[in-house]
Motif scaffolding. Sequence first.
Motif, PDB file in Angstrom:
ATOM      1  N   ASP A 128      12.904  28.424  26.296  1.00  0.00           N
ATOM      2  CA  ASP A 128      12.889  26.994  26.566  1.00  0.00           C
ATOM      3  C   ASP A 128      13.718  26.722  27.826  1.00  0.00           C
ATOM      4  N   ALA A 129      13.067  26.237  28.882  1.00  0.00           N
ATOM      5  CA  ALA A 129      13.751  26.010  30.168  1.00  0.00           C
ATOM      6  C   ALA A 129      14.394  24.636  30.254  1.00  0.00           C
ATOM      7  N   THR A 130      14.220  23.799  29.222  1.00  0.00           N
ATOM      8  CA  THR A 130      14.734  22.431  29.301  1.00  0.00           C
ATOM      9  C   THR A 130      16.211  22.331  28.943  1.00  0.00           C
ATOM     10  N   GLU A 131      16.763  23.365  28.279  1.00  0.00           N
ATOM     11  CA  GLU A 131      18.148  23.289  27.805  1.00  0.00           C
ATOM     12  C   GLU A 131      19.151  23.638  28.892  1.00  0.00           C
ATOM     13  N   SER A 132      18.971  24.793  29.523  1.00  0.00           N
ATOM     14  CA  SER A 132      19.899  25.242  30.560  1.00  0.00           C
ATOM     15  C   SER A 132      19.299  26.415  31.313  1.00  0.00           C
ATOM     16  N   SER A 133      19.432  26.401  32.634  1.00  0.00           N
ATOM     17  CA  SER A 133      18.962  27.532  33.426  1.00  0.00           C
ATOM     18  C   SER A 133      19.857  28.754  33.242  1.00  0.00           C
ATOM     19  N   GLY A 154       8.407  24.500  29.281  1.00  0.00           N
ATOM     20  CA  GLY A 154       8.939  23.142  29.352  1.00  0.00           C
ATOM     21  C   GLY A 154       9.477  22.816  30.733  1.00  0.00           C
ATOM     22  N   LYS A 155      10.050  21.626  30.861  1.00  0.00           N
ATOM     23  CA  LYS A 155      10.579  21.149  32.135  1.00  0.00           C
ATOM     24  C   LYS A 155      11.755  22.012  32.571  1.00  0.00           C
ATOM     25  N   ARG A 156      11.702  22.529  33.781  1.00  0.00           N
ATOM     26  CA  ARG A 156      12.750  23.414  34.279  1.00  0.00           C
ATOM     27  C   ARG A 156      13.911  22.593  34.841  1.00  0.00           C
ATOM     28  N   VAL A 157      15.100  22.849  34.333  1.00  0.00           N
ATOM     29  CA  VAL A 157      16.287  22.131  34.826  1.00  0.00           C
ATOM     30  C   VAL A 157      17.179  23.105  35.596  1.00  0.00           C
ATOM     31  N   SER A 158      17.849  22.591  36.623  1.00  0.00           N
ATOM     32  CA  SER A 158      18.784  23.380  37.436  1.00  0.00           C
ATOM     33  C   SER A 158      18.167  24.690  37.903  1.00  0.00           C
ATOM     34  N   TRP A 159      16.917  24.646  38.327  1.00  0.00           N
ATOM     35  CA  TRP A 159      16.192  25.858  38.686  1.00  0.00           C
ATOM     36  C   TRP A 159      16.781  26.543  39.925  1.00  0.00           C
ATOM     37  N   LYS A 160      17.460  25.784  40.755  1.00  0.00           N
ATOM     38  CA  LYS A 160      18.086  26.379  41.940  1.00  0.00           C
ATOM     39  C   LYS A 160      19.096  27.461  41.553  1.00  0.00           C
ATOM     40  N   TYR A 161      19.675  27.344  40.348  1.00  0.00           N
ATOM     41  CA  TYR A 161      20.625  28.362  39.903  1.00  0.00           C
ATOM     42  C   TYR A 161      19.918  29.661  39.515  1.00  0.00           C
ATOM     43  N   VAL A 162      18.670  29.568  39.095  1.00  0.00           N
ATOM     44  CA  VAL A 162      17.870  30.765  38.862  1.00  0.00           C
ATOM     45  C   VAL A 162      17.619  31.469  40.194  1.00  0.00           C
ATOM     46  N   GLU A 163      17.377  30.685  41.232  1.00  0.00           N
ATOM     47  CA  GLU A 163      17.171  31.257  42.562  1.00  0.00           C
ATOM     48  C   GLU A 163      18.458  31.890  43.090  1.00  0.00           C
ATOM     49  N   LEU A 164      19.620  31.313  42.756  1.00  0.00           N
ATOM     50  CA  LEU A 164      20.895  31.928  43.111  1.00  0.00           C
ATOM     51  C   LEU A 164      21.044  33.280  42.411  1.00  0.00           C
ATOM     52  N   THR A 165      20.667  33.341  41.131  1.00  0.00           N
ATOM     53  CA  THR A 165      20.704  34.605  40.389  1.00  0.00           C
ATOM     54  C   THR A 165      19.814  35.642  41.059  1.00  0.00           C
ATOM     55  N   LYS A 166      18.630  35.237  41.456  1.00  0.00           N
ATOM     56  CA  LYS A 166      17.705  36.134  42.164  1.00  0.00           C
ATOM     57  C   LYS A 166      18.351  36.686  43.428  1.00  0.00           C
ATOM     58  N   GLN A 167      18.972  35.803  44.204  1.00  0.00           N
ATOM     59  CA  GLN A 167      19.590  36.217  45.462  1.00  0.00           C
ATOM     60  C   GLN A 167      20.686  37.254  45.239  1.00  0.00           C
ATOM     61  N   LEU A 168      21.543  37.025  44.262  1.00  0.00           N
ATOM     62  CA  LEU A 168      22.636  37.957  43.986  1.00  0.00           C
ATOM     63  C   LEU A 168      22.120  39.278  43.423  1.00  0.00           C
ATOM     64  N   MET A 169      21.134  39.207  42.538  1.00  0.00           N
ATOM     65  CA  MET A 169      20.561  40.443  41.978  1.00  0.00           C
ATOM     66  C   MET A 169      19.927  41.297  43.070  1.00  0.00           C
ATOM     67  N   GLU A 170      19.232  40.654  43.988  1.00  0.00           N
ATOM     68  CA  GLU A 170      18.597  41.403  45.076  1.00  0.00           C
ATOM     69  C   GLU A 170      19.637  42.055  45.977  1.00  0.00           C
ATOM     70  N   THR A 294      17.912   9.996  39.646  1.00  0.00           N
ATOM     71  CA  THR A 294      17.001  10.509  38.626  1.00  0.00           C
ATOM     72  C   THR A 294      17.344  11.976  38.345  1.00  0.00           C
ATOM     73  N   GLY A 295      16.650  12.565  37.344  1.00  0.00           N
ATOM     74  CA  GLY A 295      16.864  13.965  37.015  1.00  0.00           C
ATOM     75  C   GLY A 295      18.172  14.234  36.304  1.00  0.00           C
ATOM     76  N   LEU A 296      18.627  13.257  35.521  1.00  0.00           N
ATOM     77  CA  LEU A 296      19.912  13.394  34.836  1.00  0.00           C
ATOM     78  C   LEU A 296      19.731  13.850  33.388  1.00  0.00           C
ATOM     79  N   ASP A 297      18.647  14.565  33.124  1.00  0.00           N
ATOM     80  CA  ASP A 297      18.262  14.944  31.766  1.00  0.00           C
ATOM     81  C   ASP A 297      19.318  15.744  31.024  1.00  0.00           C
ATOM     82  N   THR A 298      20.100  16.553  31.732  1.00  0.00           N
ATOM     83  CA  THR A 298      21.020  17.465  31.049  1.00  0.00           C
ATOM     84  C   THR A 298      22.440  16.925  30.904  1.00  0.00           C
ATOM     85  N   LEU A 299      22.716  15.726  31.412  1.00  0.00           N
ATOM     86  CA  LEU A 299      24.092  15.222  31.394  1.00  0.00           C
ATOM     87  C   LEU A 299      24.657  15.106  29.982  1.00  0.00           C
ATOM     88  N   GLU A 300      23.825  14.778  29.023  1.00  0.00           N
ATOM     89  CA  GLU A 300      24.309  14.601  27.660  1.00  0.00           C
ATOM     90  C   GLU A 300      24.723  15.909  27.010  1.00  0.00           C
TER      91      GLU A 300
END
Length: 382
Positions: A128-133, A154-170, A294-300
Amino acid sequence: MMREVELPRSKSVVARLALIYAVSGEEVPKFDDNDDIEVICNAVNSLKYEVNVRKSGTAARFMIAYCASRNEEHLIDGDEQLKRRPMVAIVEAVKKLGAIVEYLNEEGKLPIKLKGREWDRDKRVEIDATESSQSISALMIVGAKKGLAIDAIGKRVSWKYVELTKQLMEKCGAEVRIDDRSVNVKCDEYLIDRSLWCERDWSAAVLWYGLVSVGVEKRVLLKGLRSQSGQPDERVMRFFGEMGVESIERADGIEIFRVGEQRKYIEADFLDNPDMVMVSVAAMCRLGIEFKLTGLDTLERKESNRGQVLKGEMAKCGYKLEFDGKEMWWNGEKCVPMGECDAHSDHRVAMALIVMGVEFRGKESINKSYKLYGTEFRGERK
């Protein structure tokens, strides 16, 4: 006169490197830049049956994935604040990969008892991608040694952090492919690059952008910070540029100062930058800039229910904000300031209140992400 500021290491970078080191059987250097960094470094270096990650949601999700891949039993627990935050996505994913997990209190939340097992090669798992990247990043790093495909549902949240993980892994020798809804990772052996540990934290730098924007600080050098770091909150340069803050990259860091030109109204999507919201709202209110975010879905689901908390604390400061769970807006309406402000044990709320220039309870909560500010600078704030 320019103020030179020491920033903590990026906790996003350190957490990912710590997990890469752990998977590789390497010892992680000991850092105490902030509480979150200290927690994740200690957890992987001295892995015991009971793993207490205190207030760190990142450490919780990373350690669940790591422990689930080992033929061991662990009890993973945290502070009362963390026990209110959901861990369903990562738990359900590791169960599909063979771990046996028992919730010891409330369903979907810590503490949990986990019996791990070595993952099979070339597995595929949905999450489930909606909870946390962070859950996806954890699976990427741990799963690469055997090869893993991850389908984000589901809706992807904070996806830029997945891209950061990709960058560091590479940078550490892994193969990572990200398609529209899936991530594929593979790594025969991680290559350890110790130079990566020095990356400074753009999320902590947001505080200084806020202070400069409202005139509390005039000119600041953020030492060791660099652009093109891959950290999502590097966006602060562009966003606060709309509020009149200029950024100049120098050999020794990023210099910031106010040039005076600002927009009267700002609309922005913060789905990939939830850690920027609190300080940004505080700065816009003080500057009289009306806004819609907008895009404040995870603040709670953060350290506090940040949307509602921010609305309440800004009202105490005299600003009437509206929040519906996903969007926040302010049309310039003010109210009578009333009540003592409180950080609600949330470091990002503390940063917002520092930018507001008010006295508040819970100043020590900033230690979670920026311990140096708490010990060296806080006493100088007016």
